[in-house]
Design a protein around this motif. Structure first.
Motif, PDB file in Angstrom:
ATOM      1  N   LYS A   1       0.854  -1.182   0.000  1.00 32.88           N
ATOM      2  CA  LYS A   1       0.000   0.000   0.000  1.00 32.88           C
ATOM      3  C   LYS A   1       0.899   1.243   0.000  1.00 32.88           C
ATOM      4  CE  LYS A   1      -3.703   2.185   2.524  1.00 32.88           C
ATOM      5  NZ  LYS A   1      -4.540   2.136   3.710  1.00 32.88           N
ATOM      6  N   PRO A   2       0.659   2.171  -0.910  1.00 30.74           N
ATOM      7  CA  PRO A   2       1.512   3.367  -0.956  1.00 30.74           C
ATOM      8  C   PRO A   2       1.274   4.253   0.271  1.00 30.74           C
ATOM      9  CG  PRO A   2      -0.309   3.578  -2.477  1.00 30.74           C
ATOM     10  CD  PRO A   2      -0.373   2.180  -1.926  1.00 30.74           C
ATOM     11  N   ASP A   3       2.352   4.851   0.769  1.00 31.35           N
ATOM     12  CA  ASP A   3       2.242   5.758   1.910  1.00 31.35           C
ATOM     13  C   ASP A   3       1.657   7.082   1.456  1.00 31.35           C
ATOM     14  OD1 ASP A   3       3.354   3.908   3.614  1.00 31.35           O
ATOM     15  OD2 ASP A   3       5.401   4.641   3.300  1.00 31.35           O
ATOM     16  N   LYS A   4       0.861   7.670   2.312  1.00 36.34           N
ATOM     17  CA  LYS A   4       0.283   8.967   1.996  1.00 36.34           C
ATOM     18  C   LYS A   4       1.296  10.057   2.313  1.00 36.34           C
ATOM     19  CE  LYS A   4      -4.514   7.771   2.700  1.00 36.34           C
ATOM     20  NZ  LYS A   4      -5.745   8.101   3.385  1.00 36.34           N
ATOM     21  N   LYS A   5       1.363  11.034   1.469  1.00 39.52           N
ATOM     22  CA  LYS A   5       2.256  12.158   1.669  1.00 39.52           C
ATOM     23  C   LYS A   5       1.621  13.155   2.628  1.00 39.52           C
ATOM     24  CE  LYS A   5       5.229  10.773  -1.358  1.00 39.52           C
ATOM     25  NZ  LYS A   5       6.448  10.168  -0.955  1.00 39.52           N
ATOM     26  N   ILE A   6       2.431  13.736   3.487  1.00 44.34           N
ATOM     27  CA  ILE A   6       1.945  14.744   4.425  1.00 44.34           C
ATOM     28  C   ILE A   6       1.914  16.087   3.698  1.00 44.34           C
ATOM     29  CG2 ILE A   6       2.415  15.959   6.564  1.00 44.34           C
ATOM     30  CD1 ILE A   6       3.733  13.443   7.606  1.00 44.34           C
ATOM     31  N   THR A   7       0.774  16.707   3.698  1.00 43.10           N
ATOM     32  CA  THR A   7       0.640  17.986   3.030  1.00 43.10           C
ATOM     33  C   THR A   7       0.891  19.112   4.032  1.00 43.10           C
ATOM     34  OG1 THR A   7      -1.716  18.101   3.493  1.00 43.10           O
ATOM     35  CG2 THR A   7      -1.069  17.031   1.441  1.00 43.10           C
ATOM     36  N   ASP A   8       1.036  20.318   3.509  1.00 43.99           N
ATOM     37  CA  ASP A   8       1.239  21.471   4.381  1.00 43.99           C
ATOM     38  C   ASP A   8       0.028  21.719   5.272  1.00 43.99           C
ATOM     39  OD1 ASP A   8       3.776  21.945   3.463  1.00 43.99           O
ATOM     40  OD2 ASP A   8       3.115  23.334   1.890  1.00 43.99           O
ATOM     41  N   GLU A   9      -1.128  21.287   4.825  1.00 45.09           N
ATOM     42  CA  GLU A   9      -2.335  21.466   5.612  1.00 45.09           C
ATOM     43  C   GLU A   9      -2.294  20.612   6.882  1.00 45.09           C
ATOM     44  OE1 GLU A   9      -6.741  19.857   5.092  1.00 45.09           O
ATOM     45  OE2 GLU A   9      -6.155  21.263   3.509  1.00 45.09           O
TER      46      GLU A   9
END
Length: 86
Positions: free
Chosen positions: A31-39
């Motif tokens: 499962k691909p890791d989710k990227k942390i956004t600036d939000e």
């Protein structure tokens, strides 16, 4: 007829805890890791508030432990030197 799903006003669709755990039937190995956004990142003000909260909770506990060990060490030194026995 399908069930109507409950809708909550404060639900924005984000996952708080990832339930992809090894051994569960729905586990996905790649499962691909989710990227942390600036939000999602806390601001500087929020980080300072988190640190103040951490210190306000844990500093009294840490000080109590240090004072307790200090008193235990002082009593041990006095006892071993015979200052309590006349």
């Amino acid at each position: 007829m399908g069930k109507n799903k409950k809708k909550y006003a404060d639900d924005d669709g984000r996952t708080i805890a990832d339930m992809n755990v090894d051994g569960m039937p729905w586990y996905q190995r790649n499962k691909p890791d989710k990227k942390i956004t600036d939000e999602d990142k806390p601001t500087r003000k929020e980080r300072h508030a988190m640190m103040r909260a951490w210190f306000s909770v844990y500093l009294p506990r840490i000080l109590a432990i240090v004072v307790g060990f200090g008193l235990a060490a002082a009593v041990t030194v006095c006892w071993l030197n015979g200052w309590f026995v006349k």
